[in-house]
Design a protein around this motif. Structure first.
Motif, PDB file in Angstrom:
ATOM      1  N   ASN A 139       0.822  -1.205   0.000  1.00  0.00           N
ATOM      2  CA  ASN A 139       0.000   0.000   0.000  1.00  0.00           C
ATOM      3  C   ASN A 139       0.855   1.252   0.000  1.00  0.00           C
ATOM      4  O   ASN A 139       2.031   1.214   0.340  1.00  0.00           O
ATOM      5  N   LEU A 140       0.215   2.328  -0.353  1.00  0.00           N
ATOM      6  CA  LEU A 140       0.868   3.630  -0.364  1.00  0.00           C
ATOM      7  C   LEU A 140       0.116   4.510   0.613  1.00  0.00           C
ATOM      8  O   LEU A 140      -1.110   4.570   0.577  1.00  0.00           O
ATOM      9  N   VAL A 154       4.954  10.818   1.753  1.00  0.00           N
ATOM     10  CA  VAL A 154       4.552   9.604   1.044  1.00  0.00           C
ATOM     11  C   VAL A 154       5.351   8.438   1.615  1.00  0.00           C
ATOM     12  O   VAL A 154       6.562   8.550   1.836  1.00  0.00           O
ATOM     13  N   GLY A 200       5.790   3.973   1.314  1.00  0.00           N
ATOM     14  CA  GLY A 200       5.426   2.745   0.613  1.00  0.00           C
ATOM     15  C   GLY A 200       6.116   2.652  -0.735  1.00  0.00           C
ATOM     16  O   GLY A 200       7.232   3.131  -0.906  1.00  0.00           O
ATOM     17  N   GLU A 201       5.436   2.033  -1.681  1.00  0.00           N
ATOM     18  CA  GLU A 201       5.977   1.849  -3.025  1.00  0.00           C
ATOM     19  C   GLU A 201       5.119   2.590  -4.036  1.00  0.00           C
ATOM     20  O   GLU A 201       3.902   2.540  -3.973  1.00  0.00           O
ATOM     21  N   ILE A 202       5.789   3.267  -4.969  1.00  0.00           N
ATOM     22  CA  ILE A 202       5.080   3.981  -6.036  1.00  0.00           C
ATOM     23  C   ILE A 202       5.325   3.204  -7.329  1.00  0.00           C
ATOM     24  O   ILE A 202       6.435   3.195  -7.859  1.00  0.00           O
ATOM     25  N   THR A 222       0.000   1.801  -7.509  1.00  0.00           N
ATOM     26  CA  THR A 222      -0.253   2.878  -6.538  1.00  0.00           C
ATOM     27  C   THR A 222      -0.133   4.287  -7.119  1.00  0.00           C
ATOM     28  O   THR A 222      -0.653   5.238  -6.545  1.00  0.00           O
ATOM     29  N   LEU A 261      -1.680   8.269  -6.058  1.00  0.00           N
ATOM     30  CA  LEU A 261      -0.834   9.425  -5.762  1.00  0.00           C
ATOM     31  C   LEU A 261      -1.220  10.605  -6.648  1.00  0.00           C
ATOM     32  O   LEU A 261      -1.401  11.726  -6.175  1.00  0.00           O
ATOM     33  N   VAL A 293       9.673   6.186   0.989  1.00  0.00           N
ATOM     34  CA  VAL A 293       9.328   5.464  -0.236  1.00  0.00           C
ATOM     35  C   VAL A 293      10.440   4.456  -0.508  1.00  0.00           C
ATOM     36  O   VAL A 293      11.600   4.824  -0.684  1.00  0.00           O
TER      37      VAL A 293
END
Length: 110
Positions: free
Chosen positions: A2-3, A18, A20-22, A26, A30, A52
């Motif tokens: 999740n982000l 921010v 998590g992972e972009i 996701t 964003l 991130v």
């Protein structure tokens, strides 16, 4: 993964943290979260990416679009807290030369 996106507005600046992972999954979230603020006139947006862990080209695309929109509206996009890996991603693509990037978090977003 999740982000999480935490936004705090103060005067004419938006502070965004921010975590998590972009990625392709996701990045739309964003973009959807940040785009309305980017369309305000003279708004500066500071995005703290210190939490991130991963970003792919989809994430880069979100920041390129955000950068263009904010700049066209007279604001500034600042990216802070980039890991060496993220910094390298921006540098390899040439975005490190045109975007305001600071790998250190100074005062930043809490």
């Amino acid at each position: 993964m999740n982000l999480s996106i935490d936004m705090k507005e103060k005067e004419n600046e938006l502070l965004v943290k921010v975590a998590g992972e972009i990625d392709a999954y996701t990045a739309p979230k964003l973009k959807e979260t940040l785009q309305p603020s980017a369309e305000s006139d003279d708004k500066d947006i500071t995005v703290d990416l210190s939490e991130v862990s991963y970003m792919d080209s989809t994430g880069l695309g979100v920041f390129v679009g955000l950068f263009k929109t904010v700049k066209a509206r007279g604001g500034q996009l600042n990216l802070i807290g980039l890991s060496d890996r993220l910094q390298r991603l921006f540098d390899i693509t040439g975005l490190g030369d045109i975007m305001n990037i600071n790998s250190k978090v100074e005062g930043g977003v809490e």
